[in-house]
Design an enzyme around this catalytic site. Structure first.
Site: not given
Lengths: 105, 483
Positions: B76, B151, B175
């Protein structure tokens, strides 16, 4: 609840420029504040605040040097650097009075 | 090759069925072909990945049997990766070439994984749909008209579409677990402090935790083995022994007590989703676990508590972005104040600015006690509820999300509705407890997730429970037609 004056004041504190024309866009923060007010339904007078999820204390270490100056490496990503110094726009608008006095003497 | 799990790919590499270079090229080609439809990657690392893959092949040829050697992964874009762009999906960091590796990135590198790219996300990890990225929205591979969740939506979409076998994520309010549920994959958020946060760009420091998005619990265990462990560079890292999380995956779950909180199964919950979660609970019962009704009486306050604490901490963490030492700066600033204000206004997205404003307000003089301190006290009550429940049961079971993936754009102007996506996940962050989401079926042809939460440092047992469920179901083996 926040009115437009409050929004301007908070924006100043948060160092985020919000022009007059965009203040209305931030009024929906009041919807969040209304949701948050559910917290008031519970009496927490006798409850200790929890700032950290685990029951641990801040770790200490020996007072010895472990890091070394890597200024060049870290400053590679800076936008404005000269002679190892970060350059920023002017902070003071005019020379202070006491400096003028010193020069006269 | 891309339909194989990490465990299978590792065996394939060791048995010389294919090389790491072939495997890496295969994924890079898939990303080039398919990712324009998903937008799950911000940066691809083709050259460095193929170079690392060749190195991995040399080590395998020399006899190295490390389980993760030669396995492609993605990070990420919240994790600093040395000499590679790290943007946090923000314009603010669109020029930030990180000078160092995050500890968990470094650990996975040392374990032999091949970094093939950095995945898209909600800006600064603020969001539940990956619609808040400065690099465009990410689409759910199961239905391109829906969100992948957030997210860590880029990581979730990439793994679901088998563009990469696994990816790292971060989880502050759900997330990792929420996008894992919406994309039909496995997502693990360990105990707070289990994985180092050094080099993970901070959103809310007392809630953030690094974790894993993978196809299976077994793969998550393999990755957790490499990522977990004490780090002196992270003052919140816990010095807890790291077991081999794969050793206990196949243990019996007979006698494990599983609690279903009544507050997480309200009448309004989607009936099809509720039915699937109850069926999942029954599968665990067939495997020998016992089911118990429990209560988390303050759970209705988890969302308000979270949406005070997280913005408050984010307003402090994002104060560092001033355009001077790193990151984007505004043009022609008149003075220092103007530099700060316009740099931040121009380079933070709308959701980030909203959360900074909320956080600044709740910490301000006159409001700190009513909001922030109150939220910290409620956090204590919510944590106490979990500890009380975990005296009666070993794990807490619930849906991961109240609905399957929602339509792109359907909640982007309705913040409250968006925030309520996290209703089942935020408690785990507030209490610092480990939890995961595993695929548990489909509603309207969209995947949904089963959420399991345990007590501190029980990741081995949690993964064991998830793995045993995945041995008797096949939802984790399903993939979208795009694959």
């Amino acid at each position: 609840m926040m009115n437009d004056q409050d929004i301007k004041k908070i924006a100043k504190m948060a160092k985020i420029y919000i022009p007059e024309s965009e203040l209305a866009h931030y009024r929906d923060i009041n919807d969040i504040l209304t949701m948050i007010e559910q917290m008031d339904k519970i009496n927490t007078d006798a409850v200790e605040a929890m700032s950290h999820p685990l029951e641990i204390i801040q770790r200490l270490r020996d007072d010895t040097i472990t890091e070394h100056n890597e200024r060049t490496r870290w400053q590679k990503v800076a936008s404005n650097v000269e002679a190892g110094i970060y350059l920023v726009p002017q902070v003071f608008d005019q020379v202070c009075d006491h400096v003028t006095h010193d020069t006269k003497e | 090759m891309h339909k194989k799990t990490i465990a299978e790919l590792s065996a394939g590499l060791q048995q010389r069925e294919f090389s790491s270079e072939e495997l890496t090229q295969h994924y890079l080609t898939r990303i080039k072909t398919l990712d324009p439809k998903l937008n799950s990657f911000i940066t691809r690392c083709e050259e460095s990945a193929l170079k690392a893959a060749k190195e991995a092949d040399k080590k395998i040829a020399e006899g190295s049997t490390e389980k993760l050697l030669g396995i492609p992964i993605a990070h990420k874009d919240i994790f600093c990766t040395q000499d590679i762009l790290t943007t946090c999906a923000s314009k603010m960091l669109n020029n930030f070439i990180s000078p160092y590796d995050a500890t968990c990135a470094s650990k996975l590198k040392n374990a032999g994984t091949i970094l093939i790219g950095k995945t898209n996300m909600d800006e600064f990890a603020m969001g539940s749909s990956t619609e808040n990225s400065a690099y465009g929205v990410v689409k759910n591979p199961w239905d391109l008209g829906t969100v992948p969740g957030g997210s860590s939506g880029g990581s979730a979409a990439a793994v679901a579409a088998r563009l990469v076998p696994a990816a790292s994520g971060s989880d502050t309010g759900g997330s990792i677990r929420q996008p894992a549920a919406l994309c039909g994959i496995t997502g693990l958020k360990p105990t707070y402090g289990r994985i180092s946060r050094y080099g993970m760009i901070a959103f809310a420091s007392s809630l953030d935790q690094a974790g894993i998005l993978s196809q299976t619990a077994e793969d998550a265990a393999l990755l957790l083995n490499a990522m977990a462990g004490f780090d002196p560079k992270d003052s919140t890292s816990v010095d807890e022994p790291v077991p081999d999380f794969t050793q206990t995956l196949n243990h019996s779950i007979k006698g494990l007590r599983i609690g279903l909180p009544k507050e997480y199964f309200p009448d309004e919950l989607d009936p099809a989703l509720k039915k699937l979660i109850y069926e999942a609970a029954k599968e665990l019962e067939k495997l020998g676990a016992t089911l118990h009704d429990i209560s988390l009486p303050n759970s209705h306050l988890a969302i308000p508590t979270y949406y005070v604490i997280a913005p408050a901490e984010c307003s402090a963490n994002l104060a560092r972005f001033d355009g001077i030492r790193y990151g984007h700066s505004c043009k022609d600033p008149k003075n220092l104040e103007d530099l700060y204000e316009r740099t931040r206004a121009e380079n933070f997205g709308d959701e980030v600015k909203h959360r900074i404003m909320i956080g600044t307000y709740v910490l301000s003089t006159g409001y700190y006690q009513a909001y922030y301190q109150k939220a910290q006290k409620l956090r204590k009550l919510i944590s106490n509820d979990c500890q009380q429940a975990l005296k009666q049961v070993d794990f807490i079971l619930s849906p991961t999300t109240p609905t399957p993936a929602f339509k792109l754009g359907s909640r982007s102007h309705d913040r409250i509705h968006m925030y309520l996506s996290d209703i089942f996940t935020v408690t785990s962050n507030l209490a610092g407890l480990p939890s995961l989401s595993i695929p548990a079926g489909f509603v309207n042809n969209l995947p949904i997730g089963l959420h399991l939460m345990g007590n501190y440092f029980t990741e081995a047992r949690l993964l064991n429970l998830a793995h045993r469920y995945q041995q008797v179901t096949n939802f984790h083996q399903c993939y979208p037609t795009i694959v």
